[in-house]
Design a protein around this motif. Structure first.
Motif, PDB file in Angstrom:
ATOM      1  N   LEU A 172      12.123 -25.595  19.846  1.00  8.86           N
ATOM      2  CA  LEU A 172      10.842 -26.192  19.902  1.00  8.86           C
ATOM      3  C   LEU A 172      10.940 -27.334  20.963  1.00  8.86           C
ATOM      4  CD1 LEU A 172       8.011 -26.677  18.546  1.00  8.86           C
ATOM      5  CD2 LEU A 172       9.116 -27.956  17.016  1.00  8.86           C
ATOM      6  N   PRO A 173       9.948 -27.512  21.932  1.00  6.33           N
ATOM      7  CA  PRO A 173      10.009 -28.371  22.775  1.00  6.33           C
ATOM      8  C   PRO A 173       9.465 -29.855  22.039  1.00  6.33           C
ATOM      9  CG  PRO A 173       8.732 -26.764  23.632  1.00  6.33           C
ATOM     10  CD  PRO A 173       8.980 -26.389  22.432  1.00  6.33           C
ATOM     11  N   ILE A 174       9.979 -31.118  22.071  1.00 14.21           N
ATOM     12  CA  ILE A 174       9.745 -32.034  21.483  1.00 14.21           C
ATOM     13  C   ILE A 174       8.775 -33.267  22.484  1.00 14.21           C
ATOM     14  CG2 ILE A 174      11.101 -31.725  19.796  1.00 14.21           C
ATOM     15  CD1 ILE A 174      12.168 -34.483  21.876  1.00 14.21           C
ATOM     16  N   LEU A 175       8.797 -32.872  23.481  1.00  9.90           N
ATOM     17  CA  LEU A 175       8.085 -33.701  24.768  1.00  9.90           C
ATOM     18  C   LEU A 175       6.697 -33.537  24.451  1.00  9.90           C
ATOM     19  CD1 LEU A 175       9.938 -32.984  27.985  1.00  9.90           C
ATOM     20  CD2 LEU A 175      10.649 -34.651  26.293  1.00  9.90           C
ATOM     21  N   PRO A 176       6.077 -34.797  24.630  1.00 15.54           N
ATOM     22  CA  PRO A 176       4.733 -34.624  24.174  1.00 15.54           C
ATOM     23  C   PRO A 176       3.627 -33.626  24.859  1.00 15.54           C
ATOM     24  CG  PRO A 176       5.104 -36.892  24.613  1.00 15.54           C
ATOM     25  CD  PRO A 176       6.395 -36.112  25.154  1.00 15.54           C
ATOM     26  N   LYS A 177       3.881 -33.298  26.283  1.00 16.11           N
ATOM     27  CA  LYS A 177       2.822 -32.455  26.976  1.00 16.11           C
ATOM     28  C   LYS A 177       3.046 -30.957  26.381  1.00 16.11           C
ATOM     29  CE  LYS A 177       1.630 -34.783  31.046  1.00 16.11           C
ATOM     30  NZ  LYS A 177       1.540 -34.942  32.467  1.00 16.11           N
ATOM     31  N   PRO A 178       4.261 -30.707  26.015  1.00 15.40           N
ATOM     32  CA  PRO A 178       4.565 -28.958  25.751  1.00 15.40           C
ATOM     33  C   PRO A 178       4.015 -28.609  24.215  1.00 15.40           C
ATOM     34  CG  PRO A 178       6.386 -29.879  27.132  1.00 15.40           C
ATOM     35  CD  PRO A 178       5.623 -30.906  26.996  1.00 15.40           C
ATOM     36  N   TYR A 179       4.460 -29.684  23.611  1.00 17.02           N
ATOM     37  CA  TYR A 179       4.082 -29.834  22.002  1.00 17.02           C
ATOM     38  C   TYR A 179       2.584 -29.681  21.672  1.00 17.02           C
ATOM     39  CZ  TYR A 179       4.819 -30.320  17.310  1.00 17.02           C
ATOM     40  OH  TYR A 179       4.834 -30.189  15.840  1.00 17.02           O
ATOM     41  N   LYS A 180       1.861 -30.297  22.714  1.00 21.15           N
ATOM     42  CA  LYS A 180       0.600 -30.264  22.413  1.00 21.15           C
ATOM     43  C   LYS A 180      -0.235 -29.030  22.582  1.00 21.15           C
ATOM     44  CE  LYS A 180      -0.017 -35.386  22.980  1.00 21.15           C
ATOM     45  NZ  LYS A 180      -1.025 -36.503  23.568  1.00 21.15           N
ATOM     46  N   ALA A 193       8.272 -20.902  19.850  1.00 21.06           N
ATOM     47  CA  ALA A 193       8.671 -21.799  18.786  1.00 21.06           C
ATOM     48  C   ALA A 193       7.787 -22.008  17.743  1.00 21.06           C
ATOM     49  CB  ALA A 193       9.464 -22.880  19.266  1.00 21.06           C
ATOM     50  N   CYS A 194       7.939 -21.967  16.415  1.00 21.60           N
ATOM     51  CA  CYS A 194       7.123 -22.523  15.437  1.00 21.60           C
ATOM     52  C   CYS A 194       6.946 -24.035  15.367  1.00 21.60           C
ATOM     53  CB  CYS A 194       7.555 -21.929  14.025  1.00 21.60           C
ATOM     54  SG  CYS A 194       6.673 -22.775  12.579  1.00 21.60           S
ATOM     55  N   THR A 195       5.701 -24.531  15.290  1.00 20.83           N
ATOM     56  CA  THR A 195       5.667 -25.979  15.476  1.00 20.83           C
ATOM     57  C   THR A 195       6.143 -26.572  13.955  1.00 20.83           C
ATOM     58  OG1 THR A 195       3.226 -25.965  14.725  1.00 20.83           O
ATOM     59  CG2 THR A 195       3.921 -25.714  17.152  1.00 20.83           C
ATOM     60  N   TYR A 196       6.099 -25.714  12.966  1.00 27.02           N
ATOM     61  CA  TYR A 196       6.317 -26.397  11.762  1.00 27.02           C
ATOM     62  C   TYR A 196       7.873 -26.359  11.420  1.00 27.02           C
ATOM     63  CZ  TYR A 196       6.338 -26.891   6.589  1.00 27.02           C
ATOM     64  OH  TYR A 196       6.434 -27.549   5.211  1.00 27.02           O
ATOM     65  N   CYS A 197       8.585 -25.234  11.656  1.00 26.31           N
ATOM     66  CA  CYS A 197      10.248 -25.278  11.156  1.00 26.31           C
ATOM     67  C   CYS A 197      10.800 -25.275  12.398  1.00 26.31           C
ATOM     68  CB  CYS A 197      10.153 -24.121  10.236  1.00 26.31           C
ATOM     69  SG  CYS A 197      10.128 -22.626  10.887  1.00 26.31           S
ATOM     70  N   HIS A 208       0.445 -14.097  14.995  1.00 28.82           N
ATOM     71  CA  HIS A 208       1.698 -13.890  14.233  1.00 28.82           C
ATOM     72  C   HIS A 208       1.908 -14.845  13.295  1.00 28.82           C
ATOM     73  CE1 HIS A 208       3.101 -10.697  16.963  1.00 28.82           C
ATOM     74  NE2 HIS A 208       2.231 -11.390  18.001  1.00 28.82           N
ATOM     75  N   SER A 209       2.476 -14.978  12.015  1.00 32.37           N
ATOM     76  CA  SER A 209       3.219 -15.739  11.157  1.00 32.37           C
ATOM     77  C   SER A 209       4.453 -15.730  11.380  1.00 32.37           C
ATOM     78  CB  SER A 209       2.791 -15.405   9.619  1.00 32.37           C
ATOM     79  OG  SER A 209       1.301 -15.217   9.493  1.00 32.37           O
ATOM     80  N   CYS A 210       4.959 -17.212  11.257  1.00 31.00           N
ATOM     81  CA  CYS A 210       6.367 -17.525  11.223  1.00 31.00           C
ATOM     82  C   CYS A 210       7.143 -16.367  10.213  1.00 31.00           C
ATOM     83  CB  CYS A 210       6.866 -18.678  11.146  1.00 31.00           C
ATOM     84  SG  CYS A 210       8.454 -19.399  11.272  1.00 31.00           S
ATOM     85  N   SER A 211       8.248 -16.052  10.502  1.00 38.21           N
ATOM     86  CA  SER A 211       9.030 -15.259   9.563  1.00 38.21           C
ATOM     87  C   SER A 211       9.792 -15.931   8.593  1.00 38.21           C
ATOM     88  CB  SER A 211       9.989 -13.981  10.289  1.00 38.21           C
ATOM     89  OG  SER A 211      11.024 -14.988  11.099  1.00 38.21           O
ATOM     90  N   ARG A 212      10.109 -17.374   9.168  1.00 38.36           N
ATOM     91  CA  ARG A 212      10.790 -18.312   8.221  1.00 38.36           C
ATOM     92  C   ARG A 212       9.969 -19.184   7.199  1.00 38.36           C
ATOM     93  NH1 ARG A 212      13.323 -23.542   9.840  1.00 38.36           N
ATOM     94  NH2 ARG A 212      15.139 -23.890   8.433  1.00 38.36           N
ATOM     95  N   GLU A 217       1.264 -21.384  13.925  1.00 40.54           N
ATOM     96  CA  GLU A 217       1.054 -22.328  15.005  1.00 40.54           C
ATOM     97  C   GLU A 217       2.313 -22.259  15.843  1.00 40.54           C
ATOM     98  OE1 GLU A 217      -1.334 -26.173  14.606  1.00 40.54           O
ATOM     99  OE2 GLU A 217       0.709 -26.868  14.710  1.00 40.54           O
ATOM    100  N   TRP A 218       2.026 -21.951  17.123  1.00 41.48           N
ATOM    101  CA  TRP A 218       3.172 -21.545  18.289  1.00 41.48           C
ATOM    102  C   TRP A 218       3.136 -22.576  19.300  1.00 41.48           C
ATOM    103  CZ3 TRP A 218       7.043 -18.481  16.085  1.00 41.48           C
ATOM    104  CH2 TRP A 218       6.442 -17.739  14.970  1.00 41.48           C
ATOM    105  N   VAL A 219       4.403 -22.702  20.066  1.00 39.15           N
ATOM    106  CA  VAL A 219       4.345 -23.230  21.620  1.00 39.15           C
ATOM    107  C   VAL A 219       5.597 -22.374  22.103  1.00 39.15           C
ATOM    108  CG1 VAL A 219       3.610 -25.543  20.892  1.00 39.15           C
ATOM    109  CG2 VAL A 219       5.988 -24.815  20.879  1.00 39.15           C
TER     110      VAL A 219
END
Length: 228
Positions: A172-180, A193-197, A208-212, A217-219
């Motif tokens: 999961l990217p944690i830089l501001p632009k990709p995560y937005k 990458a699931c933005t939640y987990c 799609h729903s995250c299997s975990r 919500e995805w990026v």
């Protein structure tokens, strides 16, 4: 209504008491500083919640004698002594009992394992993801796939353990632009990458729903190695 500037800034201050205020302030500040030095701590980031409570208590005991004629210094020194005795007693029992120490100091929390968020952390409302991302960026971390384990210590510091470059996964990217750029409907096949987990999956276009964690919500995930 006219504003009484004299009452606002000066009130009933007796200027003959001004020098005494300076002396009181210097004495009480020196006492607080001395006690903090004796505790062996080097900075605020090394303080646990228990120690922060001690500092608040010291500040409260030191505050009134700095400017109040009715508050003598000696009673505050007695309060200081009582607080230090309490601090020493609690730290002694904490050294003797791990269970007691965990109650007082709290326990380290696993925030990331195997490049993914530990789900239970997100149910704790004291966990601020944005603040945590900021901490990661200061350690030159670009995405979760670079991190094998992250532990939130009782002092508030975060300990990071990294994957070797050849072991880095998509994360999961944690830089501001990709995560937005969050997606609910995927428009192409890619690794997301699931933005939640932080779970990553190769997904087709569509919903799609995250299997975990079952979130939706995805990026787009990335697998860049960490720059040091």
């Amino acid at each position: 209504m006219d504003l009484d500037w004299n009452k606002l800034f000066i009130g009933d201050l007796d200027f003959s008491f001004a020098l005494e205020i300076i002396i009181r302030t210097l004495m009480m500040f020196s006492m607080v500083l001395l006690i903090l030095r004796l505790s062996g701590k080097k900075g605020v980031r090394q303080l646990s919640l228990f120690e922060v409570a001690i500092i608040i208590a010291l500040g409260s005991a030191a505050g009134d004698p700095m400017f109040s004629k009715d508050a003598a210094i000696v009673p505050s020194i007695i309060v200081f002594g009582s607080i230090i005795l309490l601090y020493r007693a609690i730290t002694y029992f904490a050294m003797k009992s791990e269970k007691f120490e965990n109650i007082i100091e709290g326990e380290p929390i696993y925030v990331i394992e195997d490049g993914k968020f530990v789900l239970g952390v997100h149910k704790d409302h004291t966990f601020a993801k944005d603040e945590f991302f900021s901490e990661m960026r200061q350690e030159s971390i670009e995405h979760l796939g670079q991190v094998k384990t992250a532990i939130l210590e009782t002092t508030g510091n975060i300990s990071f353990y990294y994957y070797q470059d050849d072991e880095v996964n998509f994360g999961l990217p944690i830089l501001p632009k990709p995560y937005k750029k969050k997606l609910y409907q995927l428009t192409e096949e890619n690794i997301y990458a699931c933005t939640y987990c932080g779970n990553t999956e190769k997904l087709q276009a569509g919903y799609h729903s995250c299997s975990r964690c079952d979130q939706k919500e995805w990026v787009i995930a990335i697998n860049n190695v960490r720059l040091t």
